[in-house]
Motif scaffolding. Structure first.
Motif, short mmCIF file in Angstrom:
data_model
loop_
_atom_site.label_atom_id
_atom_site.label_comp_id
_atom_site.label_asym_id
_atom_site.label_seq_id
_atom_site.Cartn_x
_atom_site.Cartn_y
_atom_site.Cartn_z
N PRO A 122 -11.93 12.72 -3.71
CA PRO A 122 -13.51 12.37 -3.67
C PRO A 122 -13.59 11.70 -2.43
O PRO A 122 -14.60 12.29 -1.85
CB PRO A 122 -13.78 11.42 -4.82
CG PRO A 122 -12.85 11.51 -5.76
CD PRO A 122 -11.69 11.80 -5.37
N TYR A 123 -12.82 11.07 -1.91
CA TYR A 123 -13.04 10.28 -0.47
C TYR A 123 -12.67 11.42 0.62
O TYR A 123 -13.30 11.41 1.62
CB TYR A 123 -11.96 9.01 -0.57
CG TYR A 123 -12.25 8.22 -1.29
CD1 TYR A 123 -13.50 7.37 -1.38
CD2 TYR A 123 -11.40 8.29 -2.58
CE1 TYR A 123 -13.42 6.57 -2.39
CE2 TYR A 123 -11.63 7.09 -3.61
CZ TYR A 123 -12.53 6.61 -3.47
OH TYR A 123 -13.01 5.51 -4.53
N ARG A 153 -24.26 0.19 -0.44
CA ARG A 153 -24.94 -0.85 -1.53
C ARG A 153 -24.82 -2.37 -0.84
O ARG A 153 -23.99 -2.85 -0.18
CB ARG A 153 -24.09 -1.00 -2.78
CG ARG A 153 -24.22 0.16 -3.81
CD ARG A 153 -23.38 -0.01 -4.90
NE ARG A 153 -22.96 1.19 -5.72
CZ ARG A 153 -23.61 1.65 -6.55
NH1 ARG A 153 -24.53 0.86 -7.43
NH2 ARG A 153 -23.34 2.74 -7.23
N LEU A 182 -18.47 4.89 -3.04
CA LEU A 182 -18.59 6.22 -2.83
C LEU A 182 -19.87 6.99 -3.08
O LEU A 182 -20.22 7.97 -2.41
CB LEU A 182 -17.29 6.84 -3.60
CG LEU A 182 -17.08 8.45 -3.65
CD1 LEU A 182 -16.86 8.75 -2.13
CD2 LEU A 182 -15.97 8.86 -4.51
N GLU A 183 -20.57 6.41 -4.17
CA GLU A 183 -21.66 6.96 -4.51
C GLU A 183 -22.76 6.78 -3.57
O GLU A 183 -23.55 7.52 -3.27
CB GLU A 183 -22.12 6.27 -5.97
CG GLU A 183 -21.18 6.57 -7.08
CD GLU A 183 -21.48 5.59 -8.29
OE1 GLU A 183 -22.58 5.21 -8.36
OE2 GLU A 183 -20.67 5.52 -9.31
N ARG A 184 -22.94 5.60 -3.06
CA ARG A 184 -23.79 5.41 -2.02
C ARG A 184 -23.49 3.90 -1.50
O ARG A 184 -22.84 3.20 -2.23
CB ARG A 184 -25.22 5.38 -2.55
CG ARG A 184 -25.59 4.51 -3.73
CD ARG A 184 -26.73 4.82 -4.37
NE ARG A 184 -26.77 4.40 -5.97
CZ ARG A 184 -27.13 3.02 -6.39
NH1 ARG A 184 -27.56 2.14 -5.56
NH2 ARG A 184 -27.05 2.95 -7.71
N LEU A 225 -17.73 2.44 -6.14
CA LEU A 225 -18.90 2.05 -6.14
C LEU A 225 -19.72 2.75 -4.79
O LEU A 225 -20.67 3.31 -4.80
CB LEU A 225 -19.31 0.71 -6.41
CG LEU A 225 -19.06 -0.07 -7.74
CD1 LEU A 225 -18.96 -1.43 -7.73
CD2 LEU A 225 -20.19 0.81 -8.68
#
Lengths: 113, 113
Positions: B83-84, A27, A23-25, A21
Motif C-alpha cells: 500500500p505504501y 491527520r 496512509l488513509e489521509r 492511519l
DNA sequence: CCTGTACATTCCTTGACCGGAATATAACCA
DNA sequence: TGGTTATATTCCGGTCAAGGAATGTACAGG
C-alpha cells in the motif's frame, strides 16, 4: 541520515498502526490519539520517533499539527527488500520447475526436500 | 502465526546482518559466529529469534546446524509494503508532472517545496 | 493580557532486550 | 562408554524503550 532508526521505528505495533492511519489521509494529533487509544503524550512521543526516522512530516495549520506520511523511507525499505525478493522469486521458480519435472521423471535425485 | 515478531526480529542490526549473510548462502552457526564477531551464545540467541519469526530454517547435517533463509516472511513484508508503495508511486508521478509543467509555466504556485 | 486549546517535553518507574560467562545437550568417533 | 565438537540454554548485570503523570510551550479568541 538513515541509520537503523527506520527499523526501530517500525518495530513498534502502535507506530505501525499510526503509519497505517496516515496512509488513509493526513491527520492532526488529536485524531491519532483517539484512533490509537493511547494517551496524548505517549502518542506524541511515538510521532516524534516516526518523525526522526523520516517516516512522517508535520504541517502546522492553526493550532493543529497535521501529520502525513513521507514516502522516502518506504522506498528505502523496498530497496532493502529487493535482494530477498529475488531469492523468493527463484524459489517459486524452482518450485515450478520441480512440479513440472515430476511429470516425466522419478524422484531419484530429490532425497527428501 | 505471524504476530509482530517479524518486525522485532528485523529491528536488530546484528540479526539483519545474519539475514544478509544467509542471503549469500546457507551457513552453519560457526560461520555466522565468525562473520558477526559476536559470541557463540549470543549468535545462537539471535538465530533463535530469527527462527521463531520464521525468517530462517535449520537443517541438521552431522553435528552442524545449517541455517538458511526462509522466503515466506519476506513476502509478508512485501505485502505490508504494497500500500505504501502505491503512495510513493503517486508521489513520483506528481513530481514528474510538476517537472513537466515547469517547462512552460512560471513558478507562481510552487512556493518553496 | 488572560484564558483555553492543542501538542510537546520531562521525570520516573517498570519491563524487555543484549551480551558474556557458565552450563547443558546432541551428535559423531574411538 | 567416554571424549570431543557444535550448538543451545540459563543466569546475571547493564542498558534502553514504553507508558503515565505532571509540566511546558505555542497559538487563537475575547
Amino acid at each position: 541520515m538513515p541509520d537503523g532508526s527506520l527499523w526501530t521505528a517500525l518495530a513498534d505495533p502502535h507506530r505501525r498502526n499510526i503509519i497505517a492511519l496516515l496512509l488513509e489521509r493526513p491527520r492532526p494529533v488529536g485524531e491519532i490519539v483517539e484512533a490509537c487509544g493511547l494517551s496524548q503524550p505517549s502518542t506524541s512521543k511515538h510521532l516524534k520517533v516516526l518523525r526522526e526516522a523520516g517516516l512522517v512530516r508535520v504541517h502546522q495549520q492553526a493550532q493543529r499539527r497535521v501529520y502525513a506520511l513521507d514516502s522516502a523511507p518506504i522506498a528505502e525499505l523496498d530497496a532493502w527488500l529487493a535482494p530477498y525478493r529475488q531469492l523468493w522469486n527463484e524459489r517459486l521458480d524452482a518450485l515450478g520447475r520441480r512440479l513440472d519435472a515430476t511429470s516425466d521423471a522419478t524422484d531419484s535425485d530429490t532425497p527428501k526436500d
